[in-house]
Motif scaffolding. Structure first.
Motif, PDB file in Angstrom:
ATOM      1  N   SER A 149      14.673  -5.786  -9.394  1.00 56.68           N
ATOM      2  CA  SER A 149      13.913  -4.919  -8.492  1.00 56.68           C
ATOM      3  C   SER A 149      14.661  -4.731  -7.169  1.00 56.68           C
ATOM      4  N   ILE A 151      13.208  -4.263  -4.398  1.00 59.32           N
ATOM      5  CA  ILE A 151      12.329  -4.798  -3.347  1.00 59.32           C
ATOM      6  C   ILE A 151      12.717  -6.237  -3.048  1.00 59.32           C
ATOM      7  N   GLU A 156       8.923  -4.368   2.328  1.00 57.99           N
ATOM      8  CA  GLU A 156       9.514  -3.258   1.582  1.00 57.99           C
ATOM      9  C   GLU A 156       8.597  -2.779   0.457  1.00 57.99           C
ATOM     10  N   ALA A 157       7.411  -3.385   0.356  1.00 62.54           N
ATOM     11  CA  ALA A 157       6.493  -3.060  -0.747  1.00 62.54           C
ATOM     12  C   ALA A 157       5.510  -1.950  -0.394  1.00 62.54           C
ATOM     13  N   THR A 187      -0.558   0.822   0.041  1.00 64.89           N
ATOM     14  CA  THR A 187      -0.068   0.588  -1.309  1.00 64.89           C
ATOM     15  C   THR A 187      -1.156   0.943  -2.313  1.00 64.89           C
ATOM     16  N   GLN A 208       5.319  -2.396  -9.683  1.00 68.21           N
ATOM     17  CA  GLN A 208       6.528  -2.855  -8.991  1.00 68.21           C
ATOM     18  C   GLN A 208       6.392  -4.278  -8.446  1.00 68.21           C
ATOM     19  N   VAL A 209       5.176  -4.636  -8.010  1.00 65.87           N
ATOM     20  CA  VAL A 209       4.924  -5.959  -7.429  1.00 65.87           C
ATOM     21  C   VAL A 209       3.659  -6.534  -8.055  1.00 65.87           C
TER      22      VAL A 209
END
Length: 293
Positions: A149, A151, A156-157, A187, A208-209
């Protein structure tokens, strides 16, 4: 001739019916003369000789009630032995919301154990439950990403899809608190039913997270994934006493539970707890101040 046969048949049938009724009446009459065996009285768990222990393992726990009851039976038996054989009924509740409703009902359980500590903190603040002991190590949720990733940190998320467990879970509550604290840009948060599903979907590229508990985070790193951030440490799994329990009994219970660190460590290990520490009301209030619940 046919009429005669039909009449004989009718007569014989009447005799059978009358005989059957006579036997039935005689049977009932006989039963009426025998004293009925009284049913065993059902004694409520919360009496002078019994306590109710309400259990909730949050969204990572076992969902089989038999397994859960068996898992916490040794803990209940240890306490029972410390208090002259006082019987303790174990009541596992899988659903967090139902668990909270039962804990807040008029017939409150005597003891409550839970892993969703933000919900337990509400019981302490709003319903008068009294902290007994907590898992000694602090609880921290982790933000995970795949090893490739881009990130590198939580800041940065911003704007990415973040997967979290159930909205009622402490993991989600502290993760949202940390996003607010670090002022992460808006987000897209998606809640999944189980924490295990979070790691699976992040691995599959569906987010992504991800936000997971310490156990899942450790395995994630061992398998090559990365942790980009952790939440602030907060109070961990806890055991509470009912609002109406006397201060003397609360102290006796706390001392008995703390003695498990030396006397019954195998029981604690089987529950995923290395040792107990004293529960302090302030710890739960600090948690709620962090999560803004």
């Amino acid at each position: 001739m046919a009429t005669q046969k039909n009449g004989d048949f009718f007569f014989r049938r009447q005799l059978v019916l009358v005989g059957g009724l006579t036997a039935l009446v005689g049977s009932n009459g006989l039963r009426a003369q025998v004293p009925a065996v009284p049913k065993k009285a059902v004694t409520p768990a919360s009496t002078a000789n019994g306590w109710r222990l309400l259990i909730n393992e949050a969204v990572t726990g076992e969902t089989n009630s038999f397994v859960l009851t068996s898992r916490y039976r040794p803990l209940a038996d240890f306490l029972s032995a410390q208090f002259k054989g006082r019987q303790i009924g174990v009541e596992p509740i899988v659903d967090i919301k139902r668990f909270m409703l039962m804990a807040q009902s008029p017939s409150k359980p005597d003891l409550v154990f839970g892993k969703s500590v933000n919900q337990l903190a509400k019981l302490v603040r709003d319903s008068g439950y009294q902290p007994l002991v907590r898992r000694a190590d602090a609880y921290k949720a982790a933000f995970i990403v795949n090893k490739d990733s881009p990130i590198k940190s939580l800041t940065e998320a911003g704007g990415v899809k973040i997967l979290m467990p159930d909205e009622s879970a402490a993991t989600s509550a502290v993760a949202l608190a940390e996003l607010r604290r670090q002022k992460v840009a808006a987000t897209q948060v998606i809640h999944l039913r189980f924490q295990e599903a979070v790691a699976q979907q992040i691995k599959g590229g569906l987010g992504q997270v991800g936000v997971v508990n310490p156990t899942t985070a450790k395995k994630w790193v061992e398998d090559g994934g990365r942790v980009i951030a952790e939440t602030q440490p907060v109070v961990n799994w806890s055991l509470l006493a009912a609002p109406g329990m006397s201060a003397e009994m609360v102290q006796q219970l706390r001392e008995a539970l703390l003695s498990m660190n030396a006397q019954a460590s195998p029981v604690l290990v089987s529950l995923g707890i290395k040792e107990w520490a004293k529960g302090e009301r302030k710890d739960y209030l600090d948690l709620l101040d962090y999560t803004k619940e």
